[in-house]
Design a protein around this motif. Structure first.
Motif, PDB file in Angstrom:
ATOM      1  N   LEU A 186      17.133   9.705   1.320  1.00 34.76           N
ATOM      2  CA  LEU A 186      17.103   9.915   2.764  1.00 34.76           C
ATOM      3  C   LEU A 186      15.647   9.787   3.190  1.00 34.76           C
ATOM      4  O   LEU A 186      14.778  10.513   2.693  1.00 34.76           O
ATOM      5  N   ARG A 187      15.373   8.865   4.106  1.00 30.79           N
ATOM      6  CA  ARG A 187      13.994   8.540   4.461  1.00 30.79           C
ATOM      7  C   ARG A 187      13.728   8.873   5.927  1.00 30.79           C
ATOM      8  O   ARG A 187      14.517   8.521   6.807  1.00 30.79           O
ATOM      9  N   PHE A 188      12.591   9.537   6.178  1.00 36.85           N
ATOM     10  CA  PHE A 188      12.239   9.962   7.519  1.00 36.85           C
ATOM     11  C   PHE A 188      10.798   9.547   7.823  1.00 36.85           C
ATOM     12  O   PHE A 188       9.892   9.814   7.028  1.00 36.85           O
ATOM     13  N   GLY A 189      10.602   8.895   8.971  1.00 34.36           N
ATOM     14  CA  GLY A 189       9.272   8.466   9.373  1.00 34.36           C
ATOM     15  C   GLY A 189       8.723   9.353  10.482  1.00 34.36           C
ATOM     16  O   GLY A 189       9.473   9.840  11.336  1.00 34.36           O
ATOM     17  N   GLU A 236       0.817  -1.217   0.000  1.00 34.10           N
ATOM     18  CA  GLU A 236       0.000   0.000   0.000  1.00 34.10           C
ATOM     19  C   GLU A 236       0.845   1.259   0.000  1.00 34.10           C
ATOM     20  O   GLU A 236       0.554   2.218  -0.720  1.00 34.10           O
ATOM     21  N   VAL A 237       1.911   1.285   0.801  1.00 33.39           N
ATOM     22  CA  VAL A 237       2.787   2.455   0.880  1.00 33.39           C
ATOM     23  C   VAL A 237       4.179   2.068   0.396  1.00 33.39           C
ATOM     24  O   VAL A 237       4.796   1.149   0.934  1.00 33.39           O
ATOM     25  N   ASP A 238       4.665   2.757  -0.606  1.00 33.17           N
ATOM     26  CA  ASP A 238       5.977   2.500  -1.190  1.00 33.17           C
ATOM     27  C   ASP A 238       7.069   2.737  -0.148  1.00 33.17           C
ATOM     28  O   ASP A 238       7.141   3.800   0.469  1.00 33.17           O
ATOM     29  N   TYR A 239       7.933   1.736   0.026  1.00 33.00           N
ATOM     30  CA  TYR A 239       8.950   1.822   1.076  1.00 33.00           C
ATOM     31  C   TYR A 239       9.973   2.921   0.825  1.00 33.00           C
ATOM     32  O   TYR A 239      10.564   3.458   1.765  1.00 33.00           O
ATOM     33  N   ARG A 240      10.220   3.278  -0.433  1.00 33.10           N
ATOM     34  CA  ARG A 240      11.211   4.315  -0.724  1.00 33.10           C
ATOM     35  C   ARG A 240      10.591   5.705  -0.684  1.00 33.10           C
ATOM     36  O   ARG A 240      11.067   6.586   0.027  1.00 33.10           O
ATOM     37  N   THR A 241       9.549   5.901  -1.458  1.00 27.85           N
ATOM     38  CA  THR A 241       9.010   7.243  -1.658  1.00 27.85           C
ATOM     39  C   THR A 241       7.861   7.591  -0.736  1.00 27.85           C
ATOM     40  O   THR A 241       7.533   8.766  -0.580  1.00 27.85           O
ATOM     41  N   GLY A 242       7.212   6.600  -0.153  1.00 30.89           N
ATOM     42  CA  GLY A 242       6.033   6.858   0.666  1.00 30.89           C
ATOM     43  C   GLY A 242       4.762   7.015  -0.145  1.00 30.89           C
ATOM     44  O   GLY A 242       3.701   7.293   0.417  1.00 30.89           O
ATOM     45  N   ALA A 283       8.518  10.917   4.803  1.00 26.75           N
ATOM     46  CA  ALA A 283       8.941  11.873   3.788  1.00 26.75           C
ATOM     47  C   ALA A 283      10.333  11.476   3.336  1.00 26.75           C
ATOM     48  O   ALA A 283      11.204  11.189   4.156  1.00 26.75           O
ATOM     49  N   SER A 284      10.525  11.442   2.027  1.00 24.82           N
ATOM     50  CA  SER A 284      11.810  11.022   1.468  1.00 24.82           C
ATOM     51  C   SER A 284      12.358  12.105   0.553  1.00 24.82           C
ATOM     52  O   SER A 284      11.619  12.704  -0.233  1.00 24.82           O
ATOM     53  N   PHE A 285      13.663  12.305   0.675  1.00 24.74           N
ATOM     54  CA  PHE A 285      14.363  13.288  -0.153  1.00 24.74           C
ATOM     55  C   PHE A 285      15.535  12.603  -0.849  1.00 24.74           C
ATOM     56  O   PHE A 285      16.152  11.689  -0.285  1.00 24.74           O
ATOM     57  N   ALA A 286      15.835  13.072  -2.044  1.00 21.29           N
ATOM     58  CA  ALA A 286      16.947  12.513  -2.809  1.00 21.29           C
ATOM     59  C   ALA A 286      18.137  13.471  -2.802  1.00 21.29           C
ATOM     60  O   ALA A 286      17.967  14.693  -2.856  1.00 21.29           O
ATOM     61  N   HIS A 287      19.326  12.879  -2.734  1.00 18.44           N
ATOM     62  CA  HIS A 287      20.575  13.632  -2.835  1.00 18.44           C
ATOM     63  C   HIS A 287      21.657  12.639  -3.252  1.00 18.44           C
ATOM     64  O   HIS A 287      21.694  11.513  -2.759  1.00 18.44           O
ATOM     65  N   PRO A 288      22.561  13.017  -4.169  1.00 23.15           N
ATOM     66  CA  PRO A 288      23.596  12.080  -4.623  1.00 23.15           C
ATOM     67  C   PRO A 288      24.457  11.528  -3.489  1.00 23.15           C
ATOM     68  O   PRO A 288      24.982  10.410  -3.589  1.00 23.15           O
ATOM     69  N   ASP A 339      19.369  21.813  -1.717  1.00 22.11           N
ATOM     70  CA  ASP A 339      20.033  20.744  -2.464  1.00 22.11           C
ATOM     71  C   ASP A 339      19.295  19.411  -2.381  1.00 22.11           C
ATOM     72  O   ASP A 339      19.653  18.454  -3.088  1.00 22.11           O
ATOM     73  N   LEU A 340      18.286  19.313  -1.517  1.00 20.56           N
ATOM     74  CA  LEU A 340      17.508  18.086  -1.393  1.00 20.56           C
ATOM     75  C   LEU A 340      16.258  18.163  -2.263  1.00 20.56           C
ATOM     76  O   LEU A 340      15.616  19.205  -2.354  1.00 20.56           O
ATOM     77  N   ARG A 341      15.914  17.024  -2.878  1.00 19.60           N
ATOM     78  CA  ARG A 341      14.746  16.973  -3.764  1.00 19.60           C
ATOM     79  C   ARG A 341      13.695  16.046  -3.164  1.00 19.60           C
ATOM     80  O   ARG A 341      13.956  14.872  -2.911  1.00 19.60           O
ATOM     81  N   LEU A 342      12.508  16.572  -2.944  1.00 15.09           N
ATOM     82  CA  LEU A 342      11.416  15.776  -2.389  1.00 15.09           C
ATOM     83  C   LEU A 342      10.969  14.727  -3.402  1.00 15.09           C
ATOM     84  O   LEU A 342      10.678  15.053  -4.560  1.00 15.09           O
TER      85      LEU A 342
END
Length: 398
Positions: free
Chosen positions: A356-359, A157-163, A327-332, A311-314
């Protein structure tokens, strides 16, 4: 809002100075768990020995606790059992669904599904050697891909990477219109947001208890079977405790009534004892309140990070209705940044390749902590403190 989150916070043992944003990976320790596990070890195992299976009620724990979890996921009484791992429960549910649709050969899933589910489905297809196919589409393409060739939809139901959150009710209805069955993985849903399995018409569902349900590392999984399938479900993996009379020790298998037929091995009593105490936290907690508060905390964090961390991308959907409790953010350099955060007491986690994943779990997390976490993250990025060799070195668990 009726739930007292100040009271629930006091029920957890979180280290001083730590901001814990990783309950979507491993829930923190409820204070009541050590005493309950100690009781199971000393008063039950220690004093009762093998008689504890009857005297302490060990054998009935999977169903008793299953009903308590059922309240949190909208399941009918008697439809949830516990034991084994989530991987085993996924295997059982998907195999039972395929057996119920013998004329069909396609398991439909999406590319955001957790890899274990994909591996299990592919392994099951290979094992059956009957031309079954694991069909993987993009998450947004699932609804259109459901047609009369599908035996079962296998979705988390909820994507583990993106939420990203699927619409369980709509996709289950679409599966049923096409004559398919619907299996839902609730690993990132149970205890995080309101789930209504009965109302959505789900056929099977499974989830873990060590994330939002806080039962500890290695805690057993749960499995839901809709009442309409309970007396006919035929999982490929059958165990002695799923037998109608396990202590008759018959050489042939006769399925137990209802969902109990989905039991496999001996119940993990110590872990179930931990779960029993962990579920006490949920007494008086309303899932609607949890959902409202978790979305508020996530929105607050997203707004702060986007304002001070350019520099972080939602990568999590901005619309609250389309995401879970993360909430997940991408960064190299996401891995190194997360290690720097953890070193400074803000614990989230990293998911490859760059997330980067935050619950956000309001049972023990408040707005002040969310604000501090965003500020620490911004300062780490501004100063470049993440760029140390030890933060780049990959540990075994990321």
């Amino acid at each position: 809002m009726r739930t007292d989150f100040t009271a629930t916070r006091a029920l957890f043992d979180i280290p001083e100075g730590v901001i814990y944003l990783d309950g979507n990976s491993l829930g923190p320790l409820p204070r009541a768990v050590p005493a309950r596990v100690a009781k199971a070890m000393t008063a039950e195992w220690g004093q009762m020995l093998i008689t504890a299976w009857n005297r302490a009620g060990w054998m009935g724990l999977p169903e008793r606790l299953g009903d308590r979890i059922g309240r949190l996921i909208g399941a009918e009484p008697g439809t949830v059992t516990l034991g084994d791992t989530l991987s085993i429960k996924v295997f059982q549910a998907v195999s039972a669904a395929l057996a119920a649709r013998p004329e069909r050969r396609v398991i439909l899933t999406d590319s955001g599904n957790f890899p274990t589910d994909l591996y299990i489905a592919q392994g099951l297809a290979d094992l059956l050697a009957a031309g079954h196919e694991l069909r993987i589409v993009a998450p947004e393409e699932v609804e259109a891909a459901i047609d009369e060739s599908i035996a079962v939809t296998m979705l988390t139901e909820v994507d583990y990477r993106t939420g990203r959150k699927h619409d369980m009710k709509a996709l289950t209805a679409r599966a049923h219109v096409a004559g398919a069955l619907a299996f839902w993985d609730l690993a990132h849903s149970a205890g995080a947001l309101p789930v209504d399995l009965a109302g959505a018409g789900a056929d099977f569902a499974a989830g873990c208890t060590y994330k939002y349900l806080n039962a500890g590392p290695g805690a057993p999984a749960f499995l839901y079977v809709a009442p309409r399938h309970a007396e006919t479900a035929r999982p490929a993996l059958c165990g002695w405790l799923g037998h109608e009379a396990p202590f008759a020790f018959e050489p042939g298998y006769r399925p137990a009534p209802g969902t109990q037929r989905m039991r496999v091995g001996t119940p993990p009593v110590l872990q179930l004892a931990a779960l029993e105490a962990a579920l006490d936290v949920w007494e008086g907690v309303e899932m609607a309140d949890v959902r409202a508060q978790s979305l508020m905390l996530a929105d607050r964090f997203i707004a702060a990070v986007e304002a001070i961390c350019p520099d972080l991308r939602l990568v999590t959907p901005r619309d609250p209705a389309q995401r879970g409790s993360q909430a997940s953010f991408a960064h190299p350099q996401g891995y190194a940044i997360m290690q720097a955060l953890i070193a400074e007491g803000v614990i989230g986690d990293f998911r490859a390749p760059d997330i980067l994943r935050f619950g956000f779990t309001p049972l023990y997390l408040g707005a002040d902590e969310v604000d501090r976490a965003a500020a620490i993250l911004a300062d780490i990025l501004k100063t470049g403190r993440w760029d140390r060799p030890d933060f780049h070195a990959r540990a075994r668990v990321t």
